[in-house]
Design an enzyme around this catalytic site. Sequence first.
Site, PDB file in Angstrom:
ATOM      1  N   ASP A   1       0.865  -1.172   0.000  1.00  0.00           N
ATOM      2  CA  ASP A   1       0.000   0.000   0.000  1.00  0.00           C
ATOM      3  C   ASP A   1       0.911   1.234   0.000  1.00  0.00           C
ATOM      4  O   ASP A   1       2.132   1.142   0.136  1.00  0.00           O
ATOM      5  CB  ASP A   1      -0.956  -0.038   1.212  1.00  0.00           C
ATOM      6  CG  ASP A   1      -2.187   0.822   0.968  1.00  0.00           C
ATOM      7  OD1 ASP A   1      -3.221   0.583   1.606  1.00  0.00           O
ATOM      8  OD2 ASP A   1      -2.118   1.725   0.119  1.00  0.00           O
TER       9      ASP A   1
HETATM   10  C1  GLC Z   1      -4.347   4.257  -0.192  1.00  0.00           C
HETATM   11  C2  GLC Z   1      -5.238   3.090   0.173  1.00  0.00           C
HETATM   12  C3  GLC Z   1      -5.327   2.034  -0.888  1.00  0.00           C
HETATM   13  C4  GLC Z   1      -5.196   2.664  -2.247  1.00  0.00           C
HETATM   14  C5  GLC Z   1      -3.784   3.215  -2.356  1.00  0.00           C
HETATM   15  C6  GLC Z   1      -3.528   3.888  -3.701  1.00  0.00           C
HETATM   16  O1  GLC Z   1      -3.651   4.700   0.924  1.00  0.00           O
HETATM   17  O2  GLC Z   1      -5.001   2.441   1.414  1.00  0.00           O
HETATM   18  O3  GLC Z   1      -6.574   1.354  -0.710  1.00  0.00           O
HETATM   19  O4  GLC Z   1      -5.440   1.714  -3.268  1.00  0.00           O
HETATM   20  O5  GLC Z   1      -3.482   4.120  -1.306  1.00  0.00           O
HETATM   21  O6  GLC Z   1      -4.308   5.039  -3.811  1.00  0.00           O
END
Ligand code: GLC
Length: 750
Positions: free
Chosen positions: A288
């Site tokens: 993430d």
């Molecule tokens: C965010 C979220 C995730 C998302 C990623 C990209 O922090 O936790 O669900 O897909 O970043 O935006």
Amino acid sequence: MRLDKTKFALILLLFFLFTFPLSAQISAQKKQPEIERKVTLLLSKMTLAEKLGQLQMLDGEANGKFRPEHLEMARKGLLGSTLNVRGAEMSNELQRAALESRLKIPMLFGFDVIHGYRTIFPVPLGEAASWNLAAMEKSAHIAAKEARAAGVHWTFAPMVDIARDPRWGRVIEGAGEDTFLGSKIAFARVRGFQGDDFSANDRVMACAKHFVGYGAAEAGRDYNTTDMSEQRLREVYLPPFKAAVDAGVGSFMTSFNSLNGVPSTADSFLWKTLLEREWNSDALVVTDYTATMELIKHGVAADEADAARLTLNGGVDLEMVSRTVNQNGEQLVKDGKVSLAEINNAVRTVLRTKYKLGLFDKPFADANLEKQVVFNAEHRKFAREVAAESFVLLKNERETLPINKRTKEIAVVGSLANDKKNMNGNWTGDGRPEDPITVIEGLKNKLGNGIKIRYEPGCDTKCEDTSGFAKAVDAAKDSDFTILVIGEDGDMSAEAASRSNIDLPGKQLDLVKAIHATGKPYAVVLMNGRPLTINWVAENSPAILETWFAGTEAGNAIADVLFGDVNPGGKLPITFPRNVGQIPIYYNALPTGRPFLDKEKYTSKYLDVPNTPLYPFGYGLSYTQFNISNLRLDKNQIKPTENVKVSVDVENTGKRDGAEVVQLYIHDVAASLSRPVKELKGFERIVLKSGEKRTVAFILTPKDLSFIGRDLKPTLEDGDFKVYVGNSSDSGLEETFTVSRTAVVKKKLN
Ligand code: GLC
């Protein structure tokens, strides 16, 4: 003896079948030899710097343009993927730069297409309330069509985190509290995004996230610690991810939380033991956003190099946004802290994914297709249908709804009724704030000038300033009916949006009471991304329609339901508590040794609130009535290898056609582990005309009856099972059957 070719091939095949374990065979089948050959060849040509470039995903967007420095990195073959770059023109420009690099490895473009790309569907919790798997698969397919046409190859969806705590703002992104429903939805949405082959120009690669346990954050506080037994992990939180694997999901995303002390992004148990070996998945694993860097804050990495080491050795392939792997990878290999084989493994997975996406053959988006596909009328029409199916009728006293179309004057109160942007909820993809149809617009579209509409905001969603209440009350007094639109704004249920109090925001309840005090008929339209503790409204308001955040066609869909052109049939995918003190509260809880008994002091309860929720899982009303009767089983005793067929008759006894969701629950009465009082094991959404009657049948299999035992294996033990069939988790017809390994033998003996 000369062996002819056929016999030789047959012997070779038999040799392969008996020498490779089944999982390796599936894995070999899954891994297409031609792609593996190309990957091996390409890998052999890459420098370590180019390999580390493939393991880097950067946030590509800056105010609608990609970051100019990324063009240079792409040209040098040092940037394998970005997130947030979208639009055929913009993505093609960056892709062209990548194809000028020495090895011409195409870039991979990812984006959060969570509930639609430009045509926005109801937020996932809302879509889950439709219990319509075909509709959810189709909306994911539409999202994929639009996204792929716009140059997006990969969506970071579906989010399949089971969540039992509505203080956690991200409940909005998932399918609620139930493992069975969540698993079915995970499968449907992955199929919708990917189809059978995600190289097609109407598909994208999906991403099962956030692996794992993120929805169990202590106190419902986002990013907080999660801690649970492996039995609960395997029984409640893993199955939706396994369902995604069964649907062929191409990628997984790590989660921000630590699980039992180990942050997901550094947890080789998740990525190597579970995903790779136990589930035999070759899905690409992406962290993430900056989650690798956060290993330092978690206290498991001493510095960035350590964080990179843990990530790579943990089995994670691609680092999102933070640059620890890219900037420390070479030294880690030199120091022998990360093997080149580990790096190659990760790069192989990234390259394989790009081949499977067809990016080497078709690296560019088609701007003409983008114009035809994105936000077209057909997609918006379906978004309107899905939105109406996502609505849950929570209350409808004296048939307050639907509103009679001959009504002369309607007051519409609440700022959300005239609000475009918030109809998209959050994670709004490429949805534009100006796109959605408001409630006011939806009413006008439906009623034209045949009805006088008077709009008064009353207050905004934060509702600290009540100076607009008087005008709202006047509007209600002067009208025949009031539509009162209340709830959250799109940022109140979201990432980093946990709430310790889940009442209506600000003084909205005072606005409801002021409208109620006029004595004139009204209905509440709720807009929210999580359960809210709306006790007074539930007790006193005559009608309540839960509409979540319904997306592009919100206003039209709400008008369709309020005026009866669509009969609402949604069911809650998550429990609504009476207050925060009850949390966690979910329907499939264990019975305890002292289940609540009204007259018994020493039973499991509170002194100040009932144990029951405000609204239970699976609950939802209709404008018509359904009668579920004649529950019957085809056997009252089975061996542990047999199925049970469960049937009921369902009749629409009301005046309107409508949809009902027939739900099948079981309870394993006595087992080696205490079992939930009810577990959803089947559901069917059926549409019945007024007066129509139909039989609905379910098959309960040994897998349905099994649970994760103390040995962490699927377990089915002898004993009685209760079966409940109804239209909510808190009611239903009941039957019992027995699983027995011995009774049949006894029967044969006498
Ligand atoms: C965010 C979220 C995730 C998302 C990623 C990209 O922090 O936790 O669900 O897909 O970043 O935006």
